[in-house]
Write a protein that holds these residues in place. Structure first.
Motif, mmCIF file in Angstrom:
data_model
loop_
_atom_site.group_PDB
_atom_site.id
_atom_site.type_symbol
_atom_site.label_atom_id
_atom_site.label_comp_id
_atom_site.label_asym_id
_atom_site.label_seq_id
_atom_site.Cartn_x
_atom_site.Cartn_y
_atom_site.Cartn_z
ATOM 1 N N SER A 237 0.804 -1.218 0.000
ATOM 2 C CA SER A 237 0.000 0.000 0.000
ATOM 3 C C SER A 237 0.842 1.274 0.000
ATOM 4 O O SER A 237 0.289 2.371 0.083
ATOM 5 N N SER A 238 2.168 1.130 -0.103
ATOM 6 C CA SER A 238 3.081 2.289 -0.057
ATOM 7 C C SER A 238 2.769 3.160 1.155
ATOM 8 O O SER A 238 2.689 4.386 1.082
ATOM 9 N N GLU A 271 5.213 7.999 -4.738
ATOM 10 C CA GLU A 271 4.831 8.695 -3.521
ATOM 11 C C GLU A 271 4.578 7.690 -2.393
ATOM 12 O O GLU A 271 3.917 6.675 -2.582
ATOM 13 N N ILE A 272 5.087 8.007 -1.200
ATOM 14 C CA ILE A 272 4.891 7.170 -0.020
ATOM 15 C C ILE A 272 4.029 7.949 0.973
ATOM 16 O O ILE A 272 4.282 9.134 1.227
ATOM 17 N N THR A 273 3.019 7.283 1.534
ATOM 18 C CA THR A 273 2.148 7.912 2.520
ATOM 19 C C THR A 273 2.674 7.636 3.924
ATOM 20 O O THR A 273 2.930 6.486 4.288
ATOM 21 N N LEU A 274 2.814 8.683 4.700
ATOM 22 C CA LEU A 274 3.223 8.568 6.100
ATOM 23 C C LEU A 274 2.016 8.926 6.962
ATOM 24 O O LEU A 274 1.458 10.020 6.849
ATOM 25 N N LYS A 275 1.616 7.994 7.842
ATOM 26 C CA LYS A 275 0.392 8.169 8.627
ATOM 27 C C LYS A 275 0.665 7.923 10.106
ATOM 28 O O LYS A 275 1.302 6.944 10.471
ATOM 29 N N PHE A 371 13.988 6.595 8.309
ATOM 30 C CA PHE A 371 14.078 7.841 7.540
ATOM 31 C C PHE A 371 13.266 7.646 6.268
ATOM 32 O O PHE A 371 13.501 6.689 5.526
ATOM 33 N N LEU A 372 12.341 8.531 6.030
ATOM 34 C CA LEU A 372 11.588 8.529 4.773
ATOM 35 C C LEU A 372 12.143 9.662 3.929
ATOM 36 O O LEU A 372 11.827 10.835 4.133
#
Length: 590
Positions: A237-238, A271-275, A371-372
């Motif tokens: 799901s990235s 794109e990576i989602t950070l939640k 680290f993103l």
């Protein structure tokens, strides 16, 4: 002998002579001999008294009953004619006393559970003591409940909300039996443990640099987030999640983990989602746990060009991960096998673990530090910085690292005069496309005449082989372009000569390659071509804007700059350029 009711008398007692009426029992009783009668009554009473005292001691030895004395007195004083009636009454009294003693025994057992050492003088005192102790227990329990309520008040609203999300509401913990002091202690203890566990879980740190700029430099730095805590990485799901608490904020961020901020990159970089999540149920279940920190980055964007490979990926990756001495796990998105293989020696030196391909991996990975994105300074430059570069690495550290990776032996150039008949070696990087040196052969001839050993080679191919070639040279010459990036393999104090094309390219030449050369402890020379040395003179008239106002082409954007100024070739004025070569020889003697 003294008289007694049981002694034999010479005549009938006065009370018997005065009696006008005898009962049947009295008439029959008179037939028995008085001595035998007295002995029988005495034995019967003794048996009754013995039975009473035995029963009394069995049920409550510490509680004397006044009814015993009353019964004895009654037997001793009762007239013979009423003895049967009094014995019957006495039996009923004994039954009543036995029942009361039984109740007293039950209450005594309750009392012993409270305090074994507390004795009373009467049955009424026992009941009074029980009521008193019961009241004390209730007061003690109520006090503990009040203490638990005070503890619940101390818990902050944020912690309470988090505990409710976890299914452990405080009010449920305080809902207990009113007289269970032991359970109260356990429940309040559990509340403390739950709060401690929860506070441990939410001790996360998330810092994101999304709008950093470099004053005096036109390129904004890319977004990067560093986090510690309970982190999951879900390639399918990235999605990257971090366990947080409500007071730390919520929401999502979209990060493109490529170390250059450029609108042209958006279609290329995944794109990576950070939640941030508040409960474990919101995060995916872990299938693989890593002890090492994670670094998530992309190898897309402008990669494939050696300058961008170094400036946008490898140097930022060094800046981000070198501090962990190989104990770091790489997660790569926009995975390109060819690119990975090309730089496998560098990647393998930075991390001792296999790279995770985020485009194909199906596992959910859990880490404690991640680290993103990658930290970045300037192009081919690393400066000390409290957050981007807390270890204060510099480009000398990076070039030393590269010499270790590729086994580059030379740590210094030749010093002229130290060795007889030893000529300095100069590498001329040739190009097949644009920005070629049209009179390359003439340049080689002049260079040899001045005393150089000349090597001409186009950059590219096997990185290790080319790195060893560059490291073997004392001087490197190239027209502005990605080939100049190979200066990272030169030994410190070697000389770099950059040929700057026509068209206001001075700023780009200095910032992209000139200043980095100085940061690597190299000696830098710059030669700017004139209008007549550029192939643009063959394409445009002398009054064209490219000659009158070349900077206006820069303002039109990269496409115009690339199609006009960057597309030129150069034909060096060797008489003028000869002075630059002589300067290089002078620098090698210092």
């Amino acid at each position: 002998m003294g008289s007694s009711p049981y002694s034999r008398a010479a005549s009938k007692p006065s009370w018997e002579r005065k009696s006008k009426q005898n009962t049947k029992f009295g008439r029959n009783f008179g037939k028995f001999e008085p001595k035998r009668f007295s002995l029988g009554v005495l034995g019967f009473c003794s048996l009754v008294l013995l039975t009473f005292f035995s029963v009394s001691k069995l049920f409550h030895p510490s509680t004397p009953l006044s009814e015993n004395e009353e019964a004895v007195t009654l037997i001793e004083s009762a007239p013979n004619g009423k003895l049967e009636e009094e014995i019957a009454n006495l039996g009923s009294k004994f039954e009543d006393i036995g029942s009361r003693n039984k109740a007293t025994r039950n209450d005594s057992r309750k009392l012993e559970e409270i305090s074994a050492s507390n004795e009373t003088d009467s049955t009424e005192l026992v009941f009074t003591d029980l009521e008193t102790r019961k009241e004390k227990i209730e007061n003690n329990v109520n006090s503990k409940i009040d203490s638990a309520n005070e503890l619940a008040v101390v818990v902050s609203k944020e912690e309470e909300a988090t505990m409710i999300d976890k299914g452990v509401p405080l009010e449920d913990n305080l809902n207990m039996e009113p007289h269970s002091s032991d359970k109260l202690d356990v429940v309040t203890s559990n509340i403390g443990e739950e709060i401690e566990i929860e506070s441990t879980e939410i001790k996360s740190i998330l810092t994101c640099d999304e709008n950093s700029i470099d004053e005096g430099f036109p390129y904004a730095r890319p977004a990067i987030c560093e986090m510690t805590g309970e982190i999951t990485i879900n390639p399918v799901s990235s999605l990257v999640t971090i366990m947080s608490s409500p007071n730390q904020g919520s929401g999502e961020k979209k990060i493109r983990p490529y170390a250059r901020k450029d609108d042209y990159l958006f279609p290329k970089v995944k794109e990576i989602t950070l939640k941030s999540v508040f409960t474990k149920s919101e995060a995916p279940h872990c299938t693989i746990t890593h002890d090492a920190p994670a670094v998530i980055f992309s190898v897309s964007g402008y990669t494939g060009n050696f300058f961008h490979d170094m400036a946008d990926v490898l140097i930022p990756l060094f800046l981000t991960s070198y501090q962990f001495n190989g104990e770091v796990q790489f997660f790569v998105t926009n995975y390109e096998h060819k690119w990975i293989q090309k730089y496998r020696p560098i990647l393998g030196k930075l991390s001792r673990y296999s790279i995770v391909n985020l485009d194909r991996d199906k596992s959910v990975h859990c880490v404690k530090h991640a680290f993103l994105g990658l930290f970045r300074d300037r192009d081919l430059i690393i400066h000390p910085h409290p957050t981007r570069n807390p270890k204060s690495y510099d480009m000398l550290d990076f070039t030393k690292f590269l010499r270790q990776v590729y086994g580059l032996k030379r740590g210094a150039p030749i010093v002229l005069g130290d060795q007889l008949h030893k000529r300095p070696r100069m590498l001329i990087i040739s190009r097949k496309g644009t920005r070629r040196i049209s009179n390359l052969r003439e340049l080689v001839r002049v260079s040899k005449q001045l005393g150089f050993e000349v090597v001409v080679s186009e950059a590219g191919g096997n990185v290790k082989r080319y790195a060893q070639l560059v490291n073997s040279c004392d001087v490197m010459l190239a027209v502005h372009g990605a080939g100049l990036t190979n200066q990272i393999f030169l030994p410190p104090n070697a000389v770099v000569i950059q040929v700057v094309p026509w068209g206001k390219m001075d700023w780009m030449a200095t910032n992209f390659y000139g200043q980095p050369a100085i940061e690597m402890n190299l000696k830098y020379l710059e030669y700017s071509v004139s209008m007549d040395e550029s192939s643009l003179i063959e394409r445009y008239p002398r009054d064209h804007i490219v000659f009158k106002d070349p900077y206006s082409i820069h303002l039109q954007g990269w496409e115009a700059l690339s199609n006009v100024i960057m597309a030129q070739n150069v034909k060096l004025n060797l008489r003028r350029f000869r002075e630059t070569l002589l300067s290089a020889l002078d620098l090698l003697q210092e």
